[in-house]
Design an enzyme around this catalytic site. Structure first.
Site, mmCIF file in Angstrom:
data_model
loop_
_atom_site.group_PDB
_atom_site.id
_atom_site.type_symbol
_atom_site.label_atom_id
_atom_site.label_comp_id
_atom_site.label_asym_id
_atom_site.label_seq_id
_atom_site.Cartn_x
_atom_site.Cartn_y
_atom_site.Cartn_z
ATOM 1 N N SER A 144 96.501 50.611 76.322
ATOM 2 C CA SER A 144 96.582 52.055 76.483
ATOM 3 C C SER A 144 96.451 52.672 75.099
ATOM 4 O O SER A 144 96.757 52.018 74.090
ATOM 5 C CB SER A 144 97.923 52.462 77.101
ATOM 6 O OG SER A 144 98.148 53.854 76.967
ATOM 7 N N SER A 322 91.788 74.501 27.303
ATOM 8 C CA SER A 322 91.599 75.936 27.486
ATOM 9 C C SER A 322 90.147 76.314 27.270
ATOM 10 O O SER A 322 89.448 75.707 26.451
ATOM 11 C CB SER A 322 92.480 76.711 26.503
ATOM 12 O OG SER A 322 92.211 78.093 26.569
ATOM 13 N N LYS A 328 93.273 73.445 22.045
ATOM 14 C CA LYS A 328 94.432 73.267 22.923
ATOM 15 C C LYS A 328 94.193 72.090 23.869
ATOM 16 O O LYS A 328 93.141 71.980 24.493
ATOM 17 C CB LYS A 328 94.694 74.530 23.743
ATOM 18 C CG LYS A 328 96.021 74.538 24.483
ATOM 19 C CD LYS A 328 96.274 75.936 25.086
ATOM 20 C CE LYS A 328 97.677 76.035 25.662
ATOM 21 N NZ LYS A 328 97.836 75.228 26.864
#
Length: 476
Positions: A144, A322, A328
């Protein structure tokens, strides 16, 4: 138009009616209806889940053949078709969406139809000629959706958990290596983001390795729970339409097929009603994700700066941070680990709610449980891989900065308490904060200890070990 239909389509029927299906498709009408009804996530079934479905079908065919219910030629064809899927073929024929109604019936029928049509082809027939091999009568014999789908789900989760455990073991090893590398680096420990007492950077990384080790243990335990399956339960756990010998042998045969030592639920009704094993697995993954996000938080804090933050460690520079601020570099790998954790926590809530929403003899919401659980495990596995290789192994310590912060901290007055008392130590701390004078200078000024005694008490390494620092007479 009639010529086009005859050439490119076949007609299949189910209890809803008749539909055209592409002539050479291995899926059938029930898969097609599932595809049309459930255009939800845009994501098809997980590849490991497809393979797990095929493994359950293979084991079922073998079992039904052994007990004499399935013709040998049909058994062999089903097994061959299943093996092809296990080996990565025909996956494009699994067209149903990962989230669907019907407790996974569309998933199960997709597997039944693909395997049946490939078996038909193996036996020399044309796709759609179910008089040769039938999706329900042969491929789904003794089964099933309600025992096939949860069993395939557990097999998939076990395989995915194996992968994340291996990655966690690598992470634990990498953190342990850093613990040894940084064992001599003295830094300031902090509680509630305030200076506390000195600690070795190696001790912090050792603690990270310890929590990962504990997470591995939790995940392994939840993996063991998933080895208990309800295959043989059929619709609601009573085993209707499954031969008794099939019920006795199916899980043993599935263990052989998968190489995973499985056991059958002691209570098949319970095994069909409840999905707590998936909740437990999700919880262990969530707990691990929370632990790793906490580690990621610490790494971001300790590496903050580079000039105006803690600046105690350096994370590997992986990409520009950035589009406007030159030079950065952001802690992108720890950031993604936290985002993975946020997603896993949300997935865990979904899994918990879906498990709670089960009704009477069945939980109809296993598709969304699987979708979220598999995603949680896979994203955590992938995240750990990048965490190790793009972050942990490349971390370096700023030893001078760590030493400077310790020497200028008022937290070291804690080591004075056994000798001058808590009240006097607190007074020194307050004065140091107010005047910005070093603790060492104030102690000497107040004549509380001489320089030799002070050097003994304020030995930074000794402050990172158990016991009372120094060998002076303590306050009674």
């Amino acid at each position: 138009m009639e010529q086009r239909k005859e050439t490119y389509f076949r007609v299949e029927s189910d209890s809803i009616g008749s539909r055209e299906v592409p002539k050479n498709a291995y899926y059938g009408v029930q898969s097609l209806r599932g595809f049309e009804n459930f255009r939800i996530t845009g994501n098809k079934l997980n590849k490991e889940f497809i393979q797990s479905l095929a493994e359950t079908k293979k084991a079922s065919a073998i079992t039904n053949g052994q007990i004499g219910l399935l013709d040998k030629k049909i058994e062999v064809a089903i097994v061959q078709a299943s093996d092809e899927i296990i080996n990565g073929n025909l996956h494009e024929e699994f067209i149903t969406d990962s989230i669907q109604g019907g407790a996974g019936t569309s998933m199960n029928m997709n597997a039944n139809e693909v395997i049946a049509n490939r078996a038909i082809e193996i036996l020399g027939g044309q796709q759609g000629d179910y008089s040769i091999v039938h999706p329900n009568d042969h491929v789904n014999m003794g089964q099933s959706t309600n025992d096939i789908i949860p069993t395939a789900g557990k097999l998939t989760a076990i395989k995915l958990l194996d992968k994340v455990i291996r990655k966690l073991e690598e992470l634990q090893s990498a953190l342990s290596d850093k613990a040894r590398e940084f064992d001599h680096v003295i830094k300031m420990g902090r509680t509630q983001m305030q200076d506390a007492v000195p600690i070795r950077l190696g001790q912090e990384f050792g603690a990270y390795a310890s929590v990962v080790k504990r997470d591995i243990k939790r995940i392994r335990r939840s993996r063991e729970e998933l080895k208990i399956v309800n295959l043989g339960a059929t619709a609601i756990g009573t085993g209707i339409n499954a031969d008794k010998k099939y019920e006795e042998d199916i899980v043993k045969n599935l263990s052989v097929v998968t190489g995973i030592e499985l056991t059958q639920s002691e209570d098949l009704v319970d095994g069909t009603q409840n999905v707590d094993g998936f909740v437990d697995a999700s919880s262990s993954i969530k707990t691990c994700a929370v632990s790793l996000s906490k580690i990621a938080n610490d790494l971001r804090l300790m590496s903050s700066g580079p000039r105006t933050g803690f600046g105690e460690i350096n994370l590997p520079a992986k990409q520009n941070g950035s589009s406007i601020m030159p030079g950065k570099v952001n802690p992108v790998i720890p950031e993604v680990m936290s985002q993975i954790a946020f997603n896993i926590i949300g997935n865990d809530v979904t899994i918990s709610m879906a498990a709670e929403a089960g009704q009477l003899e069945l939980n109809a919401f296993e598709p969304v449980i699987f979708y979220n659980l598999f995603q949680s495990i896979e994203t955590l596995t992938n995240g750990i891989d990048t965490f190790i290789n793009n972050c942990i192994v490349g971390i370096t310590a700023n030893e001078e900065r760590c030493r400077e912060l310790v020497e200028n901290s008022v937290g070291i007055v804690t080591a004075l308490c056994p000798y001058v008392g808590y009240k006097e130590a607190a007074k020194i701390a307050k004065t140091a904060i107010k005047t910005k004078e070093p603790v060492r200078k104030l102690i000497l000024k107040e004549g509380l200890l001489n320089e030799e005694e002070l050097n003994n008490v304020l030995d930074a390494f000794s402050m990172t070990e158990p016991g009372i620092v120094g060998n002076l007479k303590v306050v009674k």
